[in-house]
Design an enzyme around this catalytic site. Structure first.
Site, PDB file in Angstrom:
ATOM      1  N   ASP A   1      50.335   4.075 -63.389  1.00 60.29           N
ATOM      2  CA  ASP A   1      49.884   3.250 -62.257  1.00 60.29           C
ATOM      3  C   ASP A   1      48.368   3.033 -62.243  1.00 60.29           C
ATOM      4  O   ASP A   1      47.587   3.999 -62.328  1.00 60.29           O
ATOM      5  CB  ASP A   1      50.337   3.880 -60.936  1.00 60.29           C
ATOM      6  CG  ASP A   1      51.831   3.707 -60.718  1.00 60.29           C
ATOM      7  OD1 ASP A   1      52.388   2.695 -61.171  1.00 60.29           O
ATOM      8  OD2 ASP A   1      52.448   4.614 -60.112  1.00 60.29           O
TER       9      ASP A   1
ATOM     10  N   HIS B   1      54.109   1.629 -67.985  1.00 55.67           N
ATOM     11  CA  HIS B   1      52.719   1.727 -67.514  1.00 55.67           C
ATOM     12  C   HIS B   1      52.478   3.067 -66.835  1.00 55.67           C
ATOM     13  O   HIS B   1      53.408   3.790 -66.474  1.00 55.67           O
ATOM     14  CB  HIS B   1      52.396   0.593 -66.536  1.00 55.67           C
ATOM     15  CG  HIS B   1      53.170   0.665 -65.244  1.00 55.67           C
ATOM     16  ND1 HIS B   1      54.511   0.368 -65.160  1.00 55.67           N
ATOM     17  CD2 HIS B   1      52.785   1.020 -64.003  1.00 55.67           C
ATOM     18  CE1 HIS B   1      54.924   0.521 -63.924  1.00 55.67           C
ATOM     19  NE2 HIS B   1      53.896   0.934 -63.186  1.00 55.67           N
TER      20      HIS B   1
ATOM     21  N   ARG C   1      55.805   2.994 -51.532  1.00 57.33           N
ATOM     22  CA  ARG C   1      55.137   3.951 -52.426  1.00 57.33           C
ATOM     23  C   ARG C   1      53.818   4.373 -51.793  1.00 57.33           C
ATOM     24  O   ARG C   1      53.066   3.526 -51.308  1.00 57.33           O
ATOM     25  CB  ARG C   1      54.877   3.300 -53.784  1.00 57.33           C
ATOM     26  CG  ARG C   1      54.481   4.303 -54.847  1.00 57.33           C
ATOM     27  CD  ARG C   1      54.213   3.617 -56.170  1.00 57.33           C
ATOM     28  NE  ARG C   1      52.806   3.292 -56.301  1.00 57.33           N
ATOM     29  CZ  ARG C   1      52.282   2.513 -57.245  1.00 57.33           C
ATOM     30  NH1 ARG C   1      53.063   1.974 -58.161  1.00 57.33           N
ATOM     31  NH2 ARG C   1      50.987   2.276 -57.300  1.00 57.33           N
TER      32      ARG C   1
ATOM     33  N   HIS D   1      55.948   5.132 -66.720  1.00 53.61           N
ATOM     34  CA  HIS D   1      57.260   4.834 -66.162  1.00 53.61           C
ATOM     35  C   HIS D   1      57.549   3.344 -66.274  1.00 53.61           C
ATOM     36  O   HIS D   1      56.650   2.533 -66.502  1.00 53.61           O
ATOM     37  CB  HIS D   1      57.369   5.316 -64.709  1.00 53.61           C
ATOM     38  CG  HIS D   1      56.359   4.707 -63.790  1.00 53.61           C
ATOM     39  ND1 HIS D   1      55.050   5.108 -63.752  1.00 53.61           N
ATOM     40  CD2 HIS D   1      56.464   3.702 -62.887  1.00 53.61           C
ATOM     41  CE1 HIS D   1      54.393   4.396 -62.858  1.00 53.61           C
ATOM     42  NE2 HIS D   1      55.220   3.532 -62.318  1.00 53.61           N
TER      43      HIS D   1
HETATM   44  C1  SIN Z   1      56.294   1.319 -59.771  1.00 55.07           C
HETATM   45  O1  SIN Z   1      55.713   1.996 -58.935  1.00 55.07           O
HETATM   46  O2  SIN Z   1      55.815   1.038 -60.853  1.00 55.07           O
HETATM   47  C2  SIN Z   1      57.705   0.863 -59.432  1.00 55.07           C
HETATM   48  C3  SIN Z   1      58.683   1.894 -59.839  1.00 55.07           C
HETATM   49  C4  SIN Z   1      60.067   1.576 -59.336  1.00 55.07           C
HETATM   50  O3  SIN Z   1      60.234   0.665 -58.526  1.00 55.07           O
HETATM   51  O4  SIN Z   1      60.987   2.276 -59.746  1.00 55.07           O
END
Ligand code: SIN
Length: 298
Positions: free
Chosen positions: A127, A125, A289, A274
């Site tokens: 974000d 995806h 995050r 990612h």
């Molecule tokens: C995410 O922000 O999609 C999670 C990425 C992760 O935990 O590595």
């Protein structure tokens, strides 16, 4: 998995984006196509605004534009410094569904342990692409790592676009797609005690977007949020999206980051996707995050 192999060398030829040398940071590429580890930066110090840090900030901006995702290891930062680092790149974004730390609604929790029903970001995806103005970037700080596993994979969506045939590029030109948060977010965080909202964001975005900084074109559909391409029959849309997802997930366009405690990954959501690996159960992986607001894709 699609193959890009040709009879006369690779069909996709990456042209490196190596600009002038860096003076205040060291940049070690993970692959020729995406990802770089940055050293020589103390983010805790950088967020206090002296002249050296301004030059470092310019170079970090450039390293992000050239590498799409950048990594910093061994950073001891407080939640306030994490937020301050994000604010150096723009206003902060508030996630429409995910739980956050008590200190600040812009500090999203990233956490999985043996009791978790799921982990964040397990599918490919970009974000919150369901927002009308999806985030430009995300800055993930992992403080607790499992003994092994918990890597994050990143993929270069400029490369995915460039590797399409000219006919496919012409077909996609001008198409838009619906990105919808509702089917993903409703009930997703119930285990954290998060109550559902009456509705979740959805938005139509171009299937191919032009990056506002690099002016390069990037494929902008993802399995997480994209529901259908507008203006074509549903079966054609399903087949086209299935092809584009499979194409975008070719390992040629990817790097894989192995986390260590107190490492940071900063990715540009406008030109990457990612995927987080939840291969470490029953161990714990934990961090926060900070997400930076972006603009409407064009
Ligand atoms: C995410 O922000 O999609 C999670 C990425 C992760 O935990 O590595």
């Amino acid at each position: 998995m699609s193959s890009l192999a040709g009879k006369q060398g690779p069909r996709y030829r990456h042209t490196a984006d190596d600009g002038a040398p860096y003076e205040t940071i060291a940049v070690e590429k993970l692959t020729p196509i995406i990802g770089a580890e940055i050293s020589g930066v103390d983010i805790g110090r950088l967020v206090s605004d002296d002249a050296r840090s301004n030059q470092q900030m310019d170079e970090i901006h450039r390293a992000l534009a050239e590498n799409l995702v950048i990594f910093f290891r061994d950073q001891q930062i407080t939640p306030k410094q994490h937020l301050a680092f994000g604010r150096k790149f723009g206003e902060l974004h508030f996630h429409p569904a995910a739980p956050h730390e008590d200190e600040d609604p812009a500090l999203m929790k990233i956490y999985a342990d043996k009791n978790s029903p799921r982990a964040n970001g397990e599918g490919w995806h970009s974000d919150v692409s369901c927002d009308l103005e999806p985030p430009m970037g995300s800055i993930l700080y992992i403080k607790q790592c499992p003994p092994r596993g918990g890597d994050t994979l990143f993929a270069n969506m400029y490369a995915a676009y460039e590797a399409l045939s000219d006919r496919m590029k012409a077909y996609l030109d001008g198409l838009t797609a619906l990105h919808d948060g509702e089917p993903i977010y409703r009930g997703l965080y119930a285990n954290y005690g998060v109550a559902d909202r009456p509705s979740y964001p959805s938005a139509e975005h171009p299937v191919v977007r032009t990056h506002p900084v690099t002016a390069k074109k990037a494929l902008y559909v993802n399995r997480g949020f994209t529901r259908h391409i507008n203006g074509i029959p549903r079966d054609e849309s399903d087949a086209m999206l299935a092809y584009l997802y499979q194409h975008a997930e070719n390992p040629l366009f990817q790097c894989r980051f192995r986390w260590t405690e107190n490492a940071i990954a900063f990715w540009d959501n406008r030109c990457t996707q990612h995927r987080a690996m939840w291969d470490y159960w029953p161990h714990t992986r934990s961090g926060t995050r900070v997400t930076v607001k972006g603009e409407r894709p064009v």
